[in-house]
Design a protein around this motif. Structure first.
Motif, PDB file in Angstrom:
ATOM      1  N   ASP A  57      71.529  35.552 101.604  1.00 34.67           N
ATOM      2  CA  ASP A  57      71.510  34.596 102.721  1.00 34.67           C
ATOM      3  C   ASP A  57      71.743  35.345 104.031  1.00 34.67           C
ATOM      4  O   ASP A  57      72.863  35.754 104.333  1.00 34.67           O
ATOM      5  N   ASP A  58      70.700  35.518 104.810  1.00 30.66           N
ATOM      6  CA  ASP A  58      70.825  36.209 106.094  1.00 30.66           C
ATOM      7  C   ASP A  58      71.321  35.294 107.209  1.00 30.66           C
ATOM      8  O   ASP A  58      71.819  35.780 108.229  1.00 30.66           O
ATOM      9  N   ALA A  59      71.186  33.982 107.030  1.00 33.75           N
ATOM     10  CA  ALA A  59      71.505  33.052 108.116  1.00 33.75           C
ATOM     11  C   ALA A  59      72.977  33.105 108.500  1.00 33.75           C
ATOM     12  O   ALA A  59      73.324  33.082 109.688  1.00 33.75           O
ATOM     13  N   HIS A  60      73.861  33.198 107.507  1.00 30.83           N
ATOM     14  CA  HIS A  60      75.293  33.212 107.840  1.00 30.83           C
ATOM     15  C   HIS A  60      75.674  34.501 108.558  1.00 30.83           C
ATOM     16  O   HIS A  60      76.587  34.510 109.382  1.00 30.83           O
ATOM     17  N   GLU A  69      75.318  45.595 110.511  1.00 25.20           N
ATOM     18  CA  GLU A  69      74.680  44.361 110.980  1.00 25.20           C
ATOM     19  C   GLU A  69      75.239  43.881 112.324  1.00 25.20           C
ATOM     20  O   GLU A  69      74.685  42.967 112.926  1.00 25.20           O
ATOM     21  N   LEU A  70      76.316  44.493 112.784  1.00 25.11           N
ATOM     22  CA  LEU A  70      76.989  44.016 113.996  1.00 25.11           C
ATOM     23  C   LEU A  70      76.669  44.933 115.169  1.00 25.11           C
ATOM     24  O   LEU A  70      77.535  45.613 115.714  1.00 25.11           O
ATOM     25  N   THR A  71      75.386  44.957 115.557  1.00 29.31           N
ATOM     26  CA  THR A  71      74.955  45.754 116.705  1.00 29.31           C
ATOM     27  C   THR A  71      74.817  44.835 117.912  1.00 29.31           C
ATOM     28  O   THR A  71      74.440  43.669 117.786  1.00 29.31           O
ATOM     29  N   ALA A 106      71.965  48.904 112.675  1.00 28.00           N
ATOM     30  CA  ALA A 106      72.034  50.353 112.869  1.00 28.00           C
ATOM     31  C   ALA A 106      71.334  51.055 111.702  1.00 28.00           C
ATOM     32  O   ALA A 106      71.350  50.566 110.570  1.00 28.00           O
ATOM     33  N   PRO A 107      70.728  52.212 111.938  1.00 36.95           N
ATOM     34  CA  PRO A 107      69.999  52.897 110.862  1.00 36.95           C
ATOM     35  C   PRO A 107      70.903  53.263 109.688  1.00 36.95           C
ATOM     36  O   PRO A 107      72.058  53.638 109.860  1.00 36.95           O
ATOM     37  N   SER A 108      70.344  53.160 108.504  1.00 41.24           N
ATOM     38  CA  SER A 108      71.039  53.600 107.292  1.00 41.24           C
ATOM     39  C   SER A 108      70.697  55.046 106.993  1.00 41.24           C
ATOM     40  O   SER A 108      69.592  55.523 107.314  1.00 41.24           O
ATOM     41  N   ASP A 145      67.385  44.368  96.629  1.00 40.38           N
ATOM     42  CA  ASP A 145      66.561  43.540  97.518  1.00 40.38           C
ATOM     43  C   ASP A 145      67.093  43.577  98.953  1.00 40.38           C
ATOM     44  O   ASP A 145      66.318  43.620  99.918  1.00 40.38           O
ATOM     45  N   TRP A 146      68.421  43.555  99.083  1.00 35.13           N
ATOM     46  CA  TRP A 146      69.029  43.569 100.421  1.00 35.13           C
ATOM     47  C   TRP A 146      68.741  44.884 101.135  1.00 35.13           C
ATOM     48  O   TRP A 146      68.414  44.888 102.330  1.00 35.13           O
ATOM     49  N   TYR A 147      68.823  46.001 100.429  1.00 30.45           N
ATOM     50  CA  TYR A 147      68.505  47.292 101.055  1.00 30.45           C
ATOM     51  C   TYR A 147      67.049  47.332 101.516  1.00 30.45           C
ATOM     52  O   TYR A 147      66.743  47.886 102.580  1.00 30.45           O
ATOM     53  N   ALA A 148      66.163  46.750 100.731  1.00 29.45           N
ATOM     54  CA  ALA A 148      64.755  46.737 101.127  1.00 29.45           C
ATOM     55  C   ALA A 148      64.544  45.857 102.359  1.00 29.45           C
ATOM     56  O   ALA A 148      63.766  46.211 103.257  1.00 29.45           O
ATOM     57  N   ARG A 149      65.251  44.753 102.414  1.00 30.39           N
ATOM     58  CA  ARG A 149      65.043  43.779 103.492  1.00 30.39           C
ATOM     59  C   ARG A 149      65.749  44.156 104.777  1.00 30.39           C
ATOM     60  O   ARG A 149      65.229  43.947 105.874  1.00 30.39           O
ATOM     61  N   ARG A 150      66.953  44.746 104.672  1.00 36.05           N
ATOM     62  CA  ARG A 150      67.799  44.939 105.848  1.00 36.05           C
ATOM     63  C   ARG A 150      68.089  46.388 106.207  1.00 36.05           C
ATOM     64  O   ARG A 150      68.551  46.659 107.307  1.00 36.05           O
TER      65      ARG A 150
END
Length: 368
Positions: free
Chosen positions: A272-275, A192-194, A201-203, A74-79
């Motif tokens: 949890d994307d918020a943290h 995630e730290l761009t 950054a692209p996977s 799910d995380w790979y699909a979302r992020r």
């Protein structure tokens, strides 16, 4: 017959010890900007999930629990722009460093094989080659990769330089690896730290890169950076199901299994994307203070588009810079640790408290 020890280089950080002692002797104290280890607390949502799972009386699954594998998918699909993975395409690991070091062995590489890694790179890629007697080649140019290449490491966003490979660069690297019949892996743990773009950054698993064909392609990820889980040892690998199956089979024999409570913590972290956003903004604020202070002190900062470091230089030998900053009570890492030749840069970490960053900025102002 006498035993032949593994031929490994000296651990580079040992050579930094005298400079750490020098920095610690500063009358106003020591500011450690050398290690990329999180200093902020693990988010409560993750710590609570770990605490609730401490009755871990049964062996966990090497493949990861079904819930964890679904959370990774799910995380790979979302992020990460990869929305067609299944549980067969993902595998949890005990952090990411063990996988980086062991991957040549897990895939059966040996003498005569070549492992390619970035020209300026985290040293564990080369260590993994050395462990199996393979030859490590430092190269950023796919046209220069030898025909004996069996494994290619990319690192985007990069450690130490913070450079980011775009979709076209990733696509070209994948195409060349396939020409050679080599496995290609992108170490993506800072994605995630761009800092200069709102999106990660692209996977290498992004549809725009692989165009629906995952064969021979893997991505490695760690939750240490985005979720402050360095002490949990929480990572995973995703991509080609055939390669994931090979890794799972070997890891079952070896017993490389993330502990069950850590697997539960990973589920909470991935959901949890918020943290992650909150932590990114903490680092962004620290970067916004440290970057101009370095420039005002006479440093040029190159790349550093993403990740937890500033890649800084005064155009001098990197050990000269390390010594100068150590005299100011600040410890940084020389470019020589990462294969830079000649070594002119130092790696300056953002992984320090707000107070420590403010202290470093004040000391840099005295060097201006």
């Amino acid at each position: 017959m006498p035993r032949t020890p593994l031929a490994l280089p000296d651990f580079p950080w040992d050579s930094l010890v005298p400079f750490a002692e020098r920095a610690r002797s500063h009358p106003d104290g020591f500011v450690d900007l050398s290690v990329g280890s999180p200093v902020d607390p693990t988010p409560a949502v993750i710590a609570s999930a770990l605490a609730a799972a401490t009755d871990a009386h049964s062996y966990p699954q090497t493949a990861g629990s079904p819930a964890l594998r679904e959370a990774i998918v799910d995380w790979y699909a979302r992020r990460r722009g990869a929305d067609d993975l299944s549980p067969a395409n993902v595998l949890p690991t005990i952090g990411s460093k063990e996988l980086v070091a062991l991957l040549p062995a897990l895939f059966g590489l040996g003498p005569g094989d070549v492992v390619v890694h970035p020209a300026i790179a985290y040293p564990t890629y080369a260590i993994g080659a050395a462990l199996v007697g393979a030859r490590a080649v430092a190269s950023d140019d796919p046209a220069e990769w030898p025909v004996e290449t069996k494994l290619v490491w990319l690192n985007s966003p990069g450690n130490p330089s913070g450079s980011v490979l775009g979709v076209e660069q990733l696509r070209a690297a994948v195409a060349r690896a396939r020409e050679l019949g080599a496995i290609i892996v992108n170490d993506e743990c800072y994605a995630e730290l761009t800092w200069d773009q709102p999106e990660p950054a692209p996977s290498i698993l992004d549809h725009r890169v692989i165009e629906g064909v995952r064969s021979g392609v893997l991505a490695v990820y760690s939750l240490s950076k985005q979720s402050n889980l360095a002490g949990y040892r929480a990572g995973f690998v995703a991509g080609c199901s055939e390669l994931i199956g090979e890794l799972l089979a070997v890891r079952k024999h070896i017993g490389l299994i993330p502990p069950a409570p850590v697997q539960e913590a990973m589920i909470a972290a991935l959901g949890d994307d918020a943290h992650v956003q909150a932590q990114r903004e903490l680092y962004r604020a620290r970067r916004s203070r440290l970057l101009p202070a370095l420039r005002a002190a006479g440093y040029r900062v190159d790349d550093s588009e993403a990740g937890l470091y500033l890649w800084a230089t005064k155009g001098e030998d990197s050990w000269t810079t390390v010594a100068e900053l150590a005299d100011a009570g600040i410890l940084v890492v020389p470019g020589s640790f990462y294969g830079e030749e000649p070594a002119k840069h130092v790696r300056v970490a953002l992984t320090a408290s707000d107070a420590a960053i403010a202290d470093a900025v004040a000391r840099l102002e005295l060097l201006s």
